[in-house]
Design a protein around this motif. Structure first.
Motif, PDB file in Angstrom:
ATOM      1  N   GLN A 125       0.825  -1.203   0.000  1.00  0.00           N
ATOM      2  CA  GLN A 125       0.000   0.000   0.000  1.00  0.00           C
ATOM      3  C   GLN A 125       0.865   1.262   0.000  1.00  0.00           C
ATOM      4  O   GLN A 125       0.550   2.236  -0.699  1.00  0.00           O
ATOM      5  N   ARG A 126       1.940   1.262   0.760  1.00  0.00           N
ATOM      6  CA  ARG A 126       2.828   2.427   0.778  1.00  0.00           C
ATOM      7  C   ARG A 126       3.518   2.633  -0.566  1.00  0.00           C
ATOM      8  O   ARG A 126       3.673   3.771  -1.040  1.00  0.00           O
TER       9      ARG A 126
ATOM     10  N   PHE B 142       0.961   4.035  -2.939  1.00  0.00           N
ATOM     11  CA  PHE B 142       0.687   5.439  -2.621  1.00  0.00           C
ATOM     12  C   PHE B 142       1.806   6.338  -3.146  1.00  0.00           C
ATOM     13  O   PHE B 142       1.542   7.416  -3.703  1.00  0.00           O
TER      14      PHE B 142
ATOM     15  N   THR C 190       1.344   6.693  -6.794  1.00  0.00           N
ATOM     16  CA  THR C 190       0.259   7.617  -7.110  1.00  0.00           C
ATOM     17  C   THR C 190       0.716   9.065  -7.007  1.00  0.00           C
ATOM     18  O   THR C 190       0.393   9.903  -7.863  1.00  0.00           O
TER      19      THR C 190
END
Length: 484
Positions: free
Chosen positions: A212-213, A216, A219
């Motif tokens: 997830q990191r 992110f 992104t």
């Protein structure tokens, strides 16, 4: 003499004992399917698939009407869109489109997993869970079979070649099986946790947070690069024509946004992204023609700046955080970093799977997408090396415990009552167990008895207690006072 336990009728024949006769085994598989359960399973099988088909039909019809074309190839376009949503490569004429948008696929998987999770009950047996998995696969399987037949029939009208049957069913069944398992385990994790070692579950949680990191960070990098090259966005809309074309390009860019984010994540890891005959990495940029999508203006034209390799500190920081998470949530030691290694392996596997679904052939542009093996290998290296450093830092410099709030001292009205301190525990708080077993703050409130009449309560308030003394009369010696 008939002295046995066997029954006999009036004619002397042996009467069957229903308790002793062998009974056929119960069919638990079908007896567990109640009408209420069948309704839930029907929702699992049909809701996500039917909504997906309705959305595809509406999108295809709007596109055909906006383009001013007839409905000749509508059925083939609907079938191809269903397969494309499930990442099945589409072949139109001699052009193969293998890089497909991930946003619709992610939404379908998420909705399917949510339906399966809602169908799970706390007391669901393994047979019930099997019914849920079967229902989750039956609806997409049936629609895929129909779409393959429609694509085969439409191939004689439009330039649409039917895909490989085994690949089509494999992608559809694989995605919905993943959604069903994920939805069931989100409600019933105890189905697998007893069979896992102590270090596996903390490693899996650390891997999820690490991925997830990384996504992110990808992104954020995509957004910054998109804003930095905003001046080029007008070139991508030059061939759009009318408002329908602009809206279509914008919607297509949003659908491909997860693909671009995964590509940016691979670049952050130090790997390269294939752009047909060109490539993109933190160290070099080899330009090549790319599709004219607005989201792809975030791809730099080159050359690579000298400061770009500084971005490698991001995956290093993610790996260190994963190692510290494993040190905090598990018993990882300096000599036994099993959770850290598990987190690194699962993160590398997740990055590899995301790279596979994010890339593919794009017709005349060639292959677009990240280098899968290099991205997975670099993920493993970053999370093993930096993760072990994070583990060492967490063991050598443990986090300071939080300061405990001082308990308030009990306050009394007038006099010091030594016995009153017995009512307070050592921390100065009073606790009262709730009905469900939880501990809540409470205090003792004196209430008047509920069964005392108002008149008696008023009389008790007006009654004054006078000084009195009980005086026992002197009795003669030897006389008993018990009445004898």
């Amino acid at each position: 003499m008939r002295s046995s336990m066997v029954g006999w009728d009036e004619s002397g024949q042996r009467r069957a004992d229903p308790e002793r006769e062998p009974r056929p085994p119960e069919d638990n598989l079908f007896l567990s399917l109640t009408p209420e359960r069948a309704k839930v399973l029907l929702i699992v099988a049909a809701r996500t698939s039917s909504f997906t088909v309705v959305a595809i039909v509406a999108l295809v019809l709007v596109t055909l009407f906006a383009a001013g074309s007839g409905l000749t190839g509508a059925s083939g376009a609907i079938a191809a869109s269903w397969l494309a949503v499930h990442q099945v490569p589409v072949v139109i004429g001699s052009t193969t489109l293998g890089v497909l948008p991930l946003l619709p696929t992610g939404l379908v998987v998420w909705f399917a997993a949510r339906d399966c999770a809602r169908a799970v009950e706390p007391n669901s047996s393994r047979i019930d869970l099997g019914w849920i998995v079967g229902a989750a696969l039956s609806g997409p399987f049936l629609i895929t079979a129909v779409c393959l037949a429609v694509a085969e029939d439409a191939a004689s009208v439009v330039a649409l070649r039917p895909p490989n049957t085994l690949a089509a069913f494999g992608w559809v069944i694989g995605l919905h099986l993943f959604a069903a398992v994920a939805g069931i385990l989100s409600r019933r994790p105890e189905l697998v946790t007893p069979y896992l070692p102590d270090w596996a579950l903390p490693g899996a949680r650390a891997a999820l947070r690490a991925v997830q990191r990384l996504l992110f960070a990808g992104t954020v990098l995509t957004l910054i690069s998109f804003l930095a090259h905003w001046s080029r966005i007008g070139e991508t809309y030059s061939a759009a024509g009318n408002f329908a074309g602009v809206a279509g390009l914008t919607a297509l860019s949003l659908a491909y946004l997860p693909n671009v984010v995964i590509d940016a994540t691979s670049v952050l890891l130090g790997a390269d992204v294939h752009l047909g005959v060109g490539s993109l990495s933190l160290f070099s940029v080899a330009g090549a023609p790319i599709p004219a999508l607005p989201i792809l203006v975030s791809v730099p034209a080159g050359p690579a700046a000298a400061w770009w390799p500084v971005l490698l500190v991001i995956p290093a920081a993610v790996g260190a955080l994963a190692g510290s998470d494993c040190a905090r949530d598990s018993g990882d030691g300096i000599r036994t970093p099993w959770s850290t290694l598990t987190a690194a392996g699962l993160s590398a596997l997740a990055v590899a799977l995301l790279g596979v679904v994010a890339g593919g052939a794009a017709g005349s542009f060639g292959d677009l997408g990240p280098g899968v093996w290099l991205s997975a290998g670099l993920t493993l290296v970053w999370l093993v090396l930096a993760g072990y450093l994070g583990l060492l830092a967490a063991r050598w410099f443990p986090a300071r415990p939080r300061a405990r709030r001082a308990a308030p001292e009990p306050v009394y009205d007038d006099e010091y009552d030594e016995d009153a301190y017995d009512d307070y525990p050592e921390d100065g708080y009073t606790y009262e167990p709730d009905r469900d077993g939880s501990i809540v703050d409470g205090e003792v409130i004196e209430e008047p008895p509920a069964l005392v009449s108002p008149a008696a309560a008023k009389a008790a308030e007006n009654t004054e207690i006078l000084d009195a003394e009980v005086v026992e009369p002197d009795l003669p010696d030897g006389r008993r006072t018990d009445g004898r």
